[in-house]
Motif scaffolding. Structure first.
Motif, PDB file in Angstrom:
ATOM      1  N   SER A   3       0.807  -1.213   0.000  1.00 52.22           N
ATOM      2  CA  SER A   3       0.000   0.000   0.000  1.00 52.22           C
ATOM      3  C   SER A   3       0.845   1.270   0.000  1.00 52.22           C
ATOM      4  O   SER A   3       0.500   2.225  -0.676  1.00 52.22           O
ATOM      5  N   VAL A   4       1.942   1.326   0.721  1.00 51.16           N
ATOM      6  CA  VAL A   4       2.810   2.501   0.697  1.00 51.16           C
ATOM      7  C   VAL A   4       3.484   2.601  -0.669  1.00 51.16           C
ATOM      8  O   VAL A   4       3.619   3.693  -1.231  1.00 51.16           O
ATOM      9  N   PHE A   5       3.853   1.474  -1.223  1.00 48.01           N
ATOM     10  CA  PHE A   5       4.476   1.456  -2.540  1.00 48.01           C
ATOM     11  C   PHE A   5       3.520   2.009  -3.595  1.00 48.01           C
ATOM     12  O   PHE A   5       3.876   2.889  -4.379  1.00 48.01           O
ATOM     13  N   PHE A   6       2.295   1.517  -3.605  1.00 48.80           N
ATOM     14  CA  PHE A   6       1.328   1.986  -4.594  1.00 48.80           C
ATOM     15  C   PHE A   6       0.882   3.410  -4.317  1.00 48.80           C
ATOM     16  O   PHE A   6       0.620   4.175  -5.244  1.00 48.80           O
ATOM     17  N   GLY A   7       0.808   3.787  -3.056  1.00 54.33           N
ATOM     18  CA  GLY A   7       0.501   5.173  -2.724  1.00 54.33           C
ATOM     19  C   GLY A   7       1.576   6.118  -3.248  1.00 54.33           C
ATOM     20  O   GLY A   7       1.268   7.209  -3.736  1.00 54.33           O
ATOM     21  N   MET A  45      10.555 -11.312  12.092  1.00 51.18           N
ATOM     22  CA  MET A  45       9.751 -11.576  13.287  1.00 51.18           C
ATOM     23  C   MET A  45       9.095 -12.941  13.217  1.00 51.18           C
ATOM     24  O   MET A  45       8.729 -13.398  12.139  1.00 51.18           O
ATOM     25  N   ASN A  46       8.934 -13.554  14.371  1.00 47.53           N
ATOM     26  CA  ASN A  46       8.234 -14.828  14.454  1.00 47.53           C
ATOM     27  C   ASN A  46       6.766 -14.572  14.773  1.00 47.53           C
ATOM     28  O   ASN A  46       6.422 -13.613  15.452  1.00 47.53           O
ATOM     29  N   GLY A  47       5.922 -15.443  14.305  1.00 45.20           N
ATOM     30  CA  GLY A  47       4.503 -15.342  14.615  1.00 45.20           C
ATOM     31  C   GLY A  47       3.752 -14.470  13.632  1.00 45.20           C
ATOM     32  O   GLY A  47       4.282 -14.026  12.611  1.00 45.20           O
ATOM     33  N   SER A  48       2.515 -14.203  13.963  1.00 40.23           N
ATOM     34  CA  SER A  48       1.641 -13.418  13.105  1.00 40.23           C
ATOM     35  C   SER A  48       2.007 -11.935  13.184  1.00 40.23           C
ATOM     36  O   SER A  48       2.149 -11.378  14.263  1.00 40.23           O
ATOM     37  N   THR A  49       2.140 -11.304  12.035  1.00 38.41           N
ATOM     38  CA  THR A  49       2.483  -9.883  11.976  1.00 38.41           C
ATOM     39  C   THR A  49       1.409  -9.082  11.249  1.00 38.41           C
ATOM     40  O   THR A  49       1.672  -7.974  10.806  1.00 38.41           O
ATOM     41  N   THR A  50       0.205  -9.640  11.152  1.00 40.84           N
ATOM     42  CA  THR A  50      -0.857  -8.976  10.400  1.00 40.84           C
ATOM     43  C   THR A  50      -1.183  -7.603  10.985  1.00 40.84           C
ATOM     44  O   THR A  50      -1.273  -6.619  10.254  1.00 40.84           O
ATOM     45  N   GLY A  51      -1.363  -7.525  12.274  1.00 33.38           N
ATOM     46  CA  GLY A  51      -1.682  -6.246  12.910  1.00 33.38           C
ATOM     47  C   GLY A  51      -0.572  -5.223  12.743  1.00 33.38           C
ATOM     48  O   GLY A  51      -0.825  -4.045  12.477  1.00 33.38           O
ATOM     49  N   LEU A  52       0.669  -5.675  12.890  1.00 30.52           N
ATOM     50  CA  LEU A  52       1.813  -4.781  12.724  1.00 30.52           C
ATOM     51  C   LEU A  52       1.936  -4.323  11.271  1.00 30.52           C
ATOM     52  O   LEU A  52       2.283  -3.167  11.007  1.00 30.52           O
ATOM     53  N   THR A  53       1.648  -5.212  10.332  1.00 31.54           N
ATOM     54  CA  THR A  53       1.677  -4.849   8.916  1.00 31.54           C
ATOM     55  C   THR A  53       0.686  -3.737   8.629  1.00 31.54           C
ATOM     56  O   THR A  53       1.015  -2.753   7.952  1.00 31.54           O
ATOM     57  N   ALA A  55      -0.571  -1.606  10.785  1.00 32.85           N
ATOM     58  CA  ALA A  55      -0.136  -0.391  11.479  1.00 32.85           C
ATOM     59  C   ALA A  55       1.009   0.302  10.730  1.00 32.85           C
ATOM     60  O   ALA A  55       1.006   1.530  10.573  1.00 32.85           O
ATOM     61  N   LEU A  56       1.981  -0.467  10.250  1.00 34.90           N
ATOM     62  CA  LEU A  56       3.106   0.125   9.524  1.00 34.90           C
ATOM     63  C   LEU A  56       2.664   0.714   8.191  1.00 34.90           C
ATOM     64  O   LEU A  56       3.169   1.760   7.769  1.00 34.90           O
ATOM     65  N   ASN A  57       1.731   0.043   7.515  1.00 34.32           N
ATOM     66  CA  ASN A  57       1.211   0.613   6.268  1.00 34.32           C
ATOM     67  C   ASN A  57       0.439   1.900   6.545  1.00 34.32           C
ATOM     68  O   ASN A  57       0.521   2.855   5.773  1.00 34.32           O
ATOM     69  N   GLY A  58      -0.298   1.934   7.646  1.00 34.59           N
ATOM     70  CA  GLY A  58      -0.998   3.154   8.022  1.00 34.59           C
ATOM     71  C   GLY A  58      -0.029   4.291   8.314  1.00 34.59           C
ATOM     72  O   GLY A  58      -0.257   5.439   7.907  1.00 34.59           O
ATOM     73  N   LEU A  59       1.060   3.986   9.015  1.00 31.29           N
ATOM     74  CA  LEU A  59       2.078   4.991   9.296  1.00 31.29           C
ATOM     75  C   LEU A  59       2.711   5.500   8.007  1.00 31.29           C
ATOM     76  O   LEU A  59       2.908   6.708   7.827  1.00 31.29           O
ATOM     77  N   GLY A  60       3.039   4.590   7.102  1.00 35.82           N
ATOM     78  CA  GLY A  60       3.631   4.992   5.827  1.00 35.82           C
ATOM     79  C   GLY A  60       2.691   5.861   5.012  1.00 35.82           C
ATOM     80  O   GLY A  60       3.107   6.849   4.395  1.00 35.82           O
ATOM     81  N   ALA A  61       1.412   5.521   5.004  1.00 33.94           N
ATOM     82  CA  ALA A  61       0.424   6.332   4.287  1.00 33.94           C
ATOM     83  C   ALA A  61       0.274   7.700   4.935  1.00 33.94           C
ATOM     84  O   ALA A  61       0.134   8.714   4.241  1.00 33.94           O
TER      85      ALA A  61
END
Length: 106
Positions: A3-7, A45-53, A55-61
């Motif tokens: 999303s940040v890339f396409f934005g 990172m180990n485990g699920s990173t969906t929430g962090l993904t 959040a980071l895309n929101g920050l980048g946007a």
């Protein structure tokens, strides 16, 4: 994932339409570097990173909008919608290349 890339691509296309060539390179560089750093960081990172993904895309946007849009375009410009087909085709092509590379690398 992109999303940040396409934005960044969309913002660079808007800057090109406005003949603001100065802002195109920083926007594209930011979006590419941010996306690759995010992918690299999340892959460590180990485990699920969906929430962090998300959040980071929101920050980048947020950074794209608050810093780059306000700096190179500004709030006083009236926005007119444009077709989204070109960025969509570019996104599908890049995603296809990444998937092909991932499959071919296995």
């Amino acid at each position: 994932m992109f999303s940040v890339f396409f934005g960044g691509i969309l913002l660079a296309l808007n800057l090109r339409t406005l003949n603001n060539k100065v802002g195109m390179l920083p926007v594209l560089a930011y979006s590419v570097v941010y996306t690759f750093l995010m992918i690299y960081g999340l892959s460590q990172m180990n485990g699920s990173t969906t929430g962090l993904t998300i959040a980071l895309n929101g920050l980048g946007a947020f950074i794209l909008n608050s810093f780059f849009w306000n700096r190179f375009i500004g709030d006083e410009l009236e926005y007119r919608t444009k077709p989204y087909w070109v960025p969509l085709v570019i996104g599908i092509a890049i995603t296809g290349l990444i998937l092909w590379a991932a499959i071919a690398g296995m």
